[in-house]
Write an enzyme that holds these catalytic residues in place. Structure first.
Site, short mmCIF file in Angstrom:
data_model
loop_
_atom_site.label_atom_id
_atom_site.label_comp_id
_atom_site.label_asym_id
_atom_site.label_seq_id
_atom_site.Cartn_x
_atom_site.Cartn_y
_atom_site.Cartn_z
N GLU A 35 -1.30 -49.56 37.37
CA GLU A 35 -0.96 -48.53 36.40
C GLU A 35 -1.37 -47.15 36.89
O GLU A 35 -0.71 -46.15 36.59
CB GLU A 35 -1.67 -48.82 35.07
CG GLU A 35 -1.28 -50.14 34.43
CD GLU A 35 -2.22 -50.56 33.30
OE1 GLU A 35 -1.79 -51.34 32.44
OE2 GLU A 35 -3.37 -50.10 33.28
N THR A 113 -0.58 -49.97 29.96
CA THR A 113 0.47 -50.81 29.42
C THR A 113 -0.01 -51.52 28.17
O THR A 113 -1.21 -51.59 27.89
CB THR A 113 0.93 -51.83 30.47
OG1 THR A 113 -0.21 -52.58 30.92
CG2 THR A 113 1.56 -51.13 31.66
N LYS A 196 -0.29 -53.48 21.15
CA LYS A 196 -1.63 -54.04 21.31
C LYS A 196 -2.05 -53.95 22.78
O LYS A 196 -1.23 -54.10 23.68
CB LYS A 196 -1.72 -55.48 20.82
CG LYS A 196 -0.96 -56.49 21.64
CD LYS A 196 -1.13 -57.92 21.09
CE LYS A 196 -2.41 -58.59 21.55
NZ LYS A 196 -2.36 -59.05 22.97
N MET A 198 -5.94 -53.97 25.55
CA MET A 198 -7.24 -54.59 25.75
C MET A 198 -8.35 -53.56 26.00
O MET A 198 -9.44 -53.93 26.43
CB MET A 198 -7.17 -55.58 26.93
CG MET A 198 -6.21 -56.73 26.68
SD MET A 198 -6.02 -57.84 28.11
CE MET A 198 -7.65 -58.55 28.22
N GLU A 199 -8.07 -52.27 25.74
CA GLU A 199 -9.06 -51.24 26.01
C GLU A 199 -9.17 -50.13 24.96
O GLU A 199 -10.25 -49.57 24.75
CB GLU A 199 -8.76 -50.53 27.35
CG GLU A 199 -8.99 -51.35 28.60
CD GLU A 199 -7.81 -52.24 28.97
OE1 GLU A 199 -8.03 -53.23 29.69
OE2 GLU A 199 -6.69 -51.94 28.54
N ASP A 222 5.69 -56.03 27.42
CA ASP A 222 6.10 -57.32 26.89
C ASP A 222 6.27 -57.23 25.39
O ASP A 222 5.59 -56.44 24.72
CB ASP A 222 5.09 -58.41 27.25
CG ASP A 222 3.65 -58.04 26.86
OD1 ASP A 222 3.19 -58.53 25.82
OD2 ASP A 222 3.02 -57.27 27.59
#
Length: 264
Positions: A35, A113, A196, A198-199, A222
């Site tokens: 990324e 992402t 959604k 994760m960070e 996704d």
């Protein structure tokens, strides 16, 4: 005797004590090297040879000048044992704290992402500016602790940025798992999330704690409520979506250049 009035200092602060001088130092916090690489190349940044971070951590910093802005991109680097990107809330919160302490940014941009929900209007390659962030996997079913677990916060408000660049705006929900169990799904729905990751909520927590404005730029890899397995679709689209993220982040930086936080 009254202290002398500092006209210059007064001119640099508006009524709600938000600095109105032009933004100078921008800190990107990006979880994965894939990324980050397009932006490192776009802004012609160089990797720091001697780290400002504690000895032994795998964190990586790229820095340089772009237009009138000092740009830093930090990544949590690779796990020392398994060699994969150190994704997730623990790495993100530690890196955010250390980066604020070492680099003193005027503005944080968490670019990365995310999974998106087609029921909320998300499509592969869409880039969202988060209006709010919250956790969906910190379940503490005790009064008040339940609210602490969700940790809902507003992102720094940037109405002019969103309008000028025609960015989609939605709520972001954060958890430490790529997939989604039924309890997480219920919490994500309760968070009214469009995307959604994760960070994000971990970064928001630290930024709020240390009073640094933070915005969240998330590109959809996704579709969570789609037909394909999340992991398969994420890996399939990661490189192409990173390019879309690169374009959006560059537009954001071009817009920020020369402006104060209050003008965003």
């Amino acid at each position: 005797m009254a202290p002398p009035h500092d006209d210059k200092a007064a001119a640099e602060v508006n009524d709600d004590s938000t600095p109105i001088r032009p933004i100078s130092n921008v800190l990107f916090i990006i979880a994965m090297q894939t990324e980050a690489s397009p932006l490192v190349n776009k802004f012609q940044l160089v990797e720091e040879p001697e780290s400002v971070f504690p000895k032994g951590v795998p964190w990586v910093r790229y820095y340089g000048k772009y237009k009138d802005l000092n740009i830093n991109i930090v990544c949590p680097g690779k796990d020392k044992i398994l060699g994969v990107d150190s994704v997730g809330t623990v790495s993100a919160s530690l890196l955010t704290y250390a980066s604020i302490q070492a680099l003193q940014p005027d503005l944080i941009i968490n670019a990365g992402t995310a999974g998106g929900f087609k029921a909320k209007g998300a499509s592969i390659g869409d880039v969202f500016l988060a209006s709010d962030v919250a956790f969906h996997d910190r379940r503490i079913p005790i009064p008040v602790f339940d609210l602490y677990g969700v940790g809902s916060r507003q992102a720094f408000s940037t109405p002019n940025l969103a309008n000028e660049l025609n960015l989609k705006v939605g709520k972001l929900s954060t958890g430490d798992s790529l997939d989604m169990c039924p309890q997480d799904e219920a919490a994500i729905v309760a968070n009214d999330a469009t995307v959604k990751d994760m960070e994000g909520a971990a970064i928001a927590y630290v930024a709020h704690l240390l009073e640094v404005p933070a915005i969240f730029l998330k590109a959809v890899t996704d579709i969570i409520d789609g037909d394909k397995p999340t992991a398969e679709e994420f890996l399939q689209n990661l490189a192409a979506v990173a390019a879309a993220l690169d374009l959006a982040a560059t537009q954001v930086i071009d817009f920020i250049n020369g402006k104060s936080c209050s003008e965003l």
